[in-house]
Design an enzyme around this catalytic site. Sequence first.
Site, PDB file in Angstrom:
ATOM      1  CB  VAL A  10      -0.875  -0.138   0.776  1.00 39.55           C
ATOM      2  CG1 VAL A  10      -1.502  -1.330   1.491  1.00 39.55           C
ATOM      3  CG2 VAL A  10      -0.185   0.391   2.214  1.00 39.55           C
ATOM      4  CD  GLU A  11      -0.164   5.932   3.345  1.00 37.04           C
ATOM      5  OE1 GLU A  11       1.144   5.952   3.558  1.00 37.04           O
ATOM      6  OE2 GLU A  11      -0.947   5.812   3.765  1.00 37.04           O
TER       7      GLU A  11
END
Length: 820
Positions: free
Chosen positions: A501-502
């Site tokens: 993620v991110e």
Amino acid sequence: MSIILLCLALLINNSVLGFYKAGKMVYAIAVFIFLSVLLGLLHANLMAASLSLLIYGIICTVFLFTPLRRLLIIEPLLALYAKKIPALSTTERTAMASGTVSWDGELFSGKPNETVLLNYSKSTLSVDESAFLEGPVEELCTKLDAWGIQFQEGDLPPPIWQFVKDNGFLGLIIPKHYGGKEFSAYAHSRVIIKLASVSPVAAVSVCVPNSLGPAELLLHYGTQEQKDYYLPRLAQGIEIPCFALTSPVAGSDATSIIDKGIVCVDIIDGQKILGMRLTWNKRYITLAPIATLIGLAFKLYDPEHLLGEIENLGITCALIPRQTAGVIIGRRHLPNNILFQNGPIQGQDVFLPLNAIIGGTAQIGQGWKMLVECLSVGRAISIPSMSIGALKSCVAYGGAYATIRQQFKHSLVDFEGIQAALAKIGGLTYIADAAEELATSLIDQKEKPSVISAIVKYQVSEMARTAVLNTMDILGGKALCIGPNNPITAYYLSAPIAITVEGASILTRSLVIFGQGLFRSHPYLFKEMQLASKKRTKEVVAQFDTTVLAHMQHILQVTCTSFWGALSKGRMLNIETSYSALKKPLRTLSHYSAVFALLVDSLALVYGGNLKRKEFLSARMADILNYLFCVSAVIKKFHDDGLLVEEIPLLTWCSQSLFYQVEESIMDLLSNLPWYLRIKLRCIIFPLGRQAAIPSDALEKKLAKAVAEPSAIRSRLINGIYLSASEKHPVAKINALLPFFFETETLWKKFLHYNKGLIDPSLTWPDRIQFAVKAEVLTTVEGQLLQQRELYRQEIIAVSDYSQKELNTLVLSKAAVNLI
């Protein structure tokens, strides 16, 4: 032979002048004098010598006479530059222009200023922040039952959610006058680290509202009306926010989203309202199933030109209440069995007035800029902080377990294979903590470190993954058996989430870190590109001239620093520090920063605009930059923590490991360059061969012992996690027991010595201890201590087992059934 000597002498002369940063006039005169004397000493033919000096004089005239230089060199170079610069999309330009440059710029410069590094503000907690960590955060950790959340409840229980809301956990970044905590980035990070050491689900649930999402976007871009209405509600937990960006067709390539809004007029309550009608399909949205306020990124179109002549208005962000007609929400994903709230959101024909756009109509089409600027801050906190919580817990649990668990009548920590794993866990934890502290310090100084945030997110999440796997190796079979007394399972399952993620790690390493840093952090490239894209005027040519000359001097300087730094092993580099333990790492950092800068310009010169498509090379350059930043952070942390002698093993292990990896990455890079460039760069960078070495066995043994036993180093590494012992918190429990095992170790060895060959080996350990008491080898008190020690040891090494009915209850709990 004379020609060879002449070339060699000129090379040495030029490198010395470059190393000492001679100005162009001084440089020209010095070379002229040197060349004249040298030709005389070599008894050169008078005509040949005169011709050489004449040619040199013409070249100097062209370079030193500004109008002539600009006419004959700079203007053609500017025209060539304009043709060769890579074509950049609007989104790429936005990303490059976002954020600020700080220490990454120093590393790209090739001459990082150690005074700047050491003078960055030390991260500290305010009185209110300390009270919050010691009060509500400590209380929340005590209430949390990580096992129950993950395998029985499937979420934070309602009382826990209410506690989170009532105590302001969802408003850490919101200013006080809106009802929030207005905490520093450092305090925000410390809160997440402590929560993550107990429950990844709790950490995610708290960090998301305080990261990239409605609150942060409102703070920076919202209208005053939006701020006044939403920020108090978010701070109090009246609204649960989420932000929807990712869609099935647009993951890492977020700008390719097909979710759209159409500007239109609708009649509501008999009035014509200018608004937009939205349709979207999003997934992987954290907190979406329970969110009451949705932040949404979409592309806005105006086909009827109700707002102006432009039809494609670009990526825009808006706020949508959950109850809005057409919103489809509530189902959940199951992310690797870490049951934080995460799920899809759809919207069908959803009408919103234009005042739902974050920032109002003035921010139409500015959504991508908003997101990349806010991501440059949030990306440095959320995932890194959760990963550090896991790293510190691996030190606390894995280190203590290696002391308590015995095999072959020895503690695990006595085995060198285990020592290597423990040293790595400890070292990686220190590096990660240092990197996060430096990043949050920069953020608290109002920086938006876009390149550094990518480095920290990538490096720290990868370090956590490595440390968790090493901890599982130490625990052996215990790490594989899921149960209430095995905390490592949650970190093992969480690691791939943090990697993904991110900004997925592969993308971040191969495209983002060096790709963005090359243009954003380089001292000259971005400015040269900007000038080359402008209309050619006298002013532009003059600015380009100044920039190019500075760039040429920069290349000469980093080339000379790389060569002389290698020959002298950094001793020729001037470092301003009085503390001996920091001199060598600072010199080596300065040297390899120059090497990195040399490699940057060499690759840019050879590959030009194609460099951004050379992902293998970009990834290796990212590795070099990553390690240089991390060693900078380690030096900074050691300095800020008081230059303690007892922590020198940490400084030494971390710096040696990181510099070795720098050299490994450089060698990998050179091996994949064209032969002519590879040979040239190897002669400059490694004239005497490689210099870095991995940490010695003796150092690894020393660090491993410090990790596994009560020590100043262990206390430093686990500082900030939840350590109030209780039965439902295995990390805190084993850490509390470690001093007892250490204190009774001598007594245990005394007993083992007597036990050898004198006590029936078929007896259980409690019976053997009792036998030794009866034989008066142990006193009654000593026997009780060892019986208690053995009881604790059995509790620690125990693993869970289940009947089929119990197993079915765990796997198909009420929460899990609801997910299906």
